[in-house]
Write a protein that holds these residues in place. Sequence first.
Motif, PDB file in Angstrom:
ATOM      1  N   PHE A  30     -12.354  88.176 -41.197  1.00  0.00           N
ATOM      2  CA  PHE A  30     -12.093  89.250 -40.232  1.00  0.00           C
ATOM      3  C   PHE A  30     -10.737  89.908 -40.396  1.00  0.00           C
TER       4      PHE A  30
ATOM      5  N   ALA B 163     -16.204  95.016 -30.897  1.00  0.00           N
ATOM      6  CA  ALA B 163     -15.524  95.977 -31.771  1.00  0.00           C
ATOM      7  C   ALA B 163     -14.826  97.038 -30.922  1.00  0.00           C
TER       8      ALA B 163
ATOM      9  N   GLU C 204     -11.957 100.644 -31.471  1.00  0.00           N
ATOM     10  CA  GLU C 204     -11.650 101.626 -32.512  1.00  0.00           C
ATOM     11  C   GLU C 204     -10.790 101.026 -33.616  1.00  0.00           C
TER      12      GLU C 204
ATOM     13  N   GLU D  99     -10.223  97.479 -34.016  1.00  0.00           N
ATOM     14  CA  GLU D  99     -10.545  96.120 -34.445  1.00  0.00           C
ATOM     15  C   GLU D  99     -12.053  95.928 -34.621  1.00  0.00           C
ATOM     16  N   ALA D 100     -12.405  95.161 -35.643  1.00  0.00           N
ATOM     17  CA  ALA D 100     -13.815  94.856 -35.869  1.00  0.00           C
ATOM     18  C   ALA D 100     -14.249  93.761 -34.891  1.00  0.00           C
ATOM     19  N   ALA D 101     -15.552  93.644 -34.669  1.00  0.00           N
ATOM     20  CA  ALA D 101     -16.064  92.591 -33.806  1.00  0.00           C
ATOM     21  C   ALA D 101     -15.861  91.234 -34.483  1.00  0.00           C
TER      22      ALA D 101
END
Length: 767
Positions: free
Chosen positions: A86, A105, A107, A109-111
Amino acid sequence: MVQSSVLGFPRIGAQRELKKITEAYWSKKASVEELLAKGKEIRAHNWKLQQAAGVDVIASNDFSFYDQVLDLSLLFNVIPDRYTKFDLAPIDVLFAMGRGLQRKATETEAAVDVTALEMVKWFDSNYHYVRPTFSHSTEFKLNSAAGLKPVVEYLEAKELGVETRPVVVGPISYLYLGKADKDSLDLDPISLLDKFLPVYKSLLAELYSAGAKTVQIDEPILVLDLPENVQKLYKGAFEQLTGEGLPEIVLTTYFGDVRPNLSAIKNLPVSGLHFDFARAPEQFDEVVAAVSDSQTLSVGVVDGRNIWKTDYTKASALVNKAIEKLGKDRVVVATSSSLLHTPVDLANESKLDPVIADWFQFATQKLDAVVAIAKDVSGEDVADLYAANAKSIKARQESSITTNPEVQKRMATINESLSTRSSPFPERLAAQKEKYNLPLFPTTTIGSFPQTKDIRINRNKFTKGTITKEEYEQFINQEIETVIRFQEEIGLDVLVHGEPERNDMVQYFGEQLQGYAFTTNGWVQSYGSRYVRPPIIVGDVSRPKAMSVKESVYAQSLTKLPVKGMLTGPVTCLRWSFPRDDVSQKVQSLQLGLALRDEVQDLEAAGITVIQVDEPAIREGLPLRSGQERSDYLNWAAQSFRVATSGVVNSTQIHSHFCYSDLDPNHIKALDADVVSIEFSKKDDANYIREFSDYPNHIGLGLFDIHSPRIPSKEEFVTRIEEILKVYPADKFWVNPDCGLKTRGWEETKASLTNMVDAAKEFRAKY
Ligand code: GLN
Ligand code: ZN
C-alpha cells in the motif's frame, strides 16, 4: 567502583504521554512529526532521569511506539507482503502490523484492508509482543527507510550527553518467538538463523561505527525448556556476532532459571552475562561458576516485575557473594529485567496510604535502589539509606494490614466438595438446555462494549465528585440499556450488560475487595497504546459486600433474554495485580476464589443464572518450564476457579473466557466450565483447532480480532465457521468474538457483530 545498570525503562511517560500522542495520531489529530517529536521527548526525559539518578549503564532502544519485537520486524524487513503493497510510511506499516488497518479510499490515499499480526504474551508477563511472522519469501535486510532505530536512538542519547548501551532482542530468541505465516506453515523459523545472522551482525556493526562499545542482547528464551538443537545454536551464532568492528555483547536472560540451558551459554565470546536473581536466586552458585575469566556478571537483584521495595541488605549480601568470586570490577548491580513491567513513579501517587506506599518502589525509585546497592558494595557510605530501607522492610513484616484471621480460618474449609459441582457436565447440560432452550450456534459476546469517551468523562466526574453517585448510576444504567437494546436488535442470544461501570476488569474488583491497594497513576503497558493499572495485593483478601450484582440485575430487568453475569476469575485477579511476595501465589489465588464464590452465589440468588468468570490470564501464569511447579500451578489455578464457581445448581450455566497466547485445551478441562470462549481468530492451523474438538464441554472459538478496528464481512465469518466446522462439531459450537469490545468504537462494533450474528443464522438454517 561497582557499576549500576538498568536493562530498560518504561516508555509510556509518567503521564501516559505516549498513549495520548499515539492515539491522537491514529485518529489524525496529530501529525507524524508531532508523534515522532513526542517519542524523542520521552526518550530524552528517561535518559536524563537515569543519568541524574547516577545509573552507570543506561539502555537505549528500550523505547518503542508499539512493541520492541515489532520494531525488529520492521528493522530486519520481516514484513509480510500484505503490508507492503500500500505504499505506507514506515511508521504506518508498523502500526498496520501491530493493529491492522482498514481505510476507505480518498482522493489522496488508496483503500487499505489488512489484519494485524498475531499478538502474544511476553513470557509470563502481562505485556504482549507482536509475533514475528516468517514465510519462504522473507528476505532479511536492514530496512533503513526510517533510519536504523537502535542506531538513531543511540546517537540521539549521545547528543544529549548520555552514553547508552543499546538493547536488542537476540537473534535466536527473535526467531524462536516467531511463527510461520499461513502460506508457509511448513517453515520452522529457527531454520532461518543462518540467513538472519549476517543481517543481525550488520546491525551490530552499524552500532559499533556509531560509537556503541557494548550492546545488550536479550535472550530470554534461555529460561524456557529449549530443544537441544536450539541450545546448540548459541555458540556458533555468538561466534559470528563477535570480532573486529563489532561491539562487546552483554547477554541478558530474565524471568527465570537458566540452569537447564547453561551449557548453551558457557564460554560464549560475550563480555558479560546477566541473570535474574530476583526471580530465580536458586541458580546463583551454578551460574556464577559458569562466568568465564574475562566476563562480567550482571546481578539482577532489583525486581523488574513487581513493586515491593528491594531489601537492600539482602541484595548487598548476594552481590557481595558475587564480588568474592569475581572481584569488584567484574560485577554489576542491575535490575532483574527491563522496568517496562512496573509503573513509572511512586511520587505520582498522592492517594496511597503512606504506611503502605512506604513498602513500594516503582521504576523511578528502582533507579535509586540499583545505585544505592552499587554504592554500598563499592564501599561508599550509604548507611542512612540502608537504615531507612531496613525500617520499611520491617514495618511491612510486622504490619497487621497483611493478616486477616477470618480469611485464614475460611481457607481451612477448602476441600474437594467445596470445589466440585454437584453433577457432571452432561447432567448440567440437560438442565441448562431445558432452562434456556438456546438455538444451535448460540451467539454471545465476551462482556465489555465500547468504553466511549462519554463513559470515561462521566467516570472521571464521579471520581472527582463533580457529579453525584445517583447521577453516575443513572448514566451507567442508560449505557446498560443502550447495550441491551442493541444486542436485542441484532439478535444475539445471550446478552451482556457491557461493563460500562468498570475501569478495568481487575482493578474494578480490586477496589471492592479487602486486602488490596490501588494506585491512581500506576500505569503499565499491556500492548500498544493499551495500559493497565494493576492493583496491589497487600494482605489477605476478602469481599465485604456484593460487587457486581446491581448492574447485572438491572440489565436483566430490561430483557427476557438471558444476561450473563460477568466476573474476573481468581487467577486473573492475581496475575494482573502485583502479588504479595510474602505468601504463595496459591494462597492468594484460593483466597480470591473464596471471595468470588460469594459473588457467584449472590448473582445466582438474584436471578443471574448464566455467569461468566473470565480467566484470560490463566495461560500466562503457566510456569515457563514443565515440571512440578507447572503441574502444581495447573492444579491450584483450576481449583481456585472451581472454588469460585462450583456452588451453583445444575441449571446455572458457568462460562469462562481465555485470551492471548496458545492455550492447551488440556489445561482448561479441569476448570469444568460449561461453556468457554477463546481468542482464536489468528489461529489458522487446522491441527490446533482439532485439539479443541475433544474438549468435552462447549466452546466458542473467537471469530474476530477485537484488537483491530477492522470489520470482517459476513462472508468472512461464514468462511471461517465452515473452516472450523471441518474439524469441530456443530452441536458444541458457540459464536463470539475473540474478547471484549471495550477498546473498540461503536461503529465497527455494530457492523462486526451484525455480520457475525447474520453468519450464525445462516448456519442455523442449514443444520
Ligand atoms: N469480560 C471481559 C471483557 O469483555 C474480558 C476481557 C479479557 O478477557 N481480557 O472486557
Ligand atoms: Zn479476552
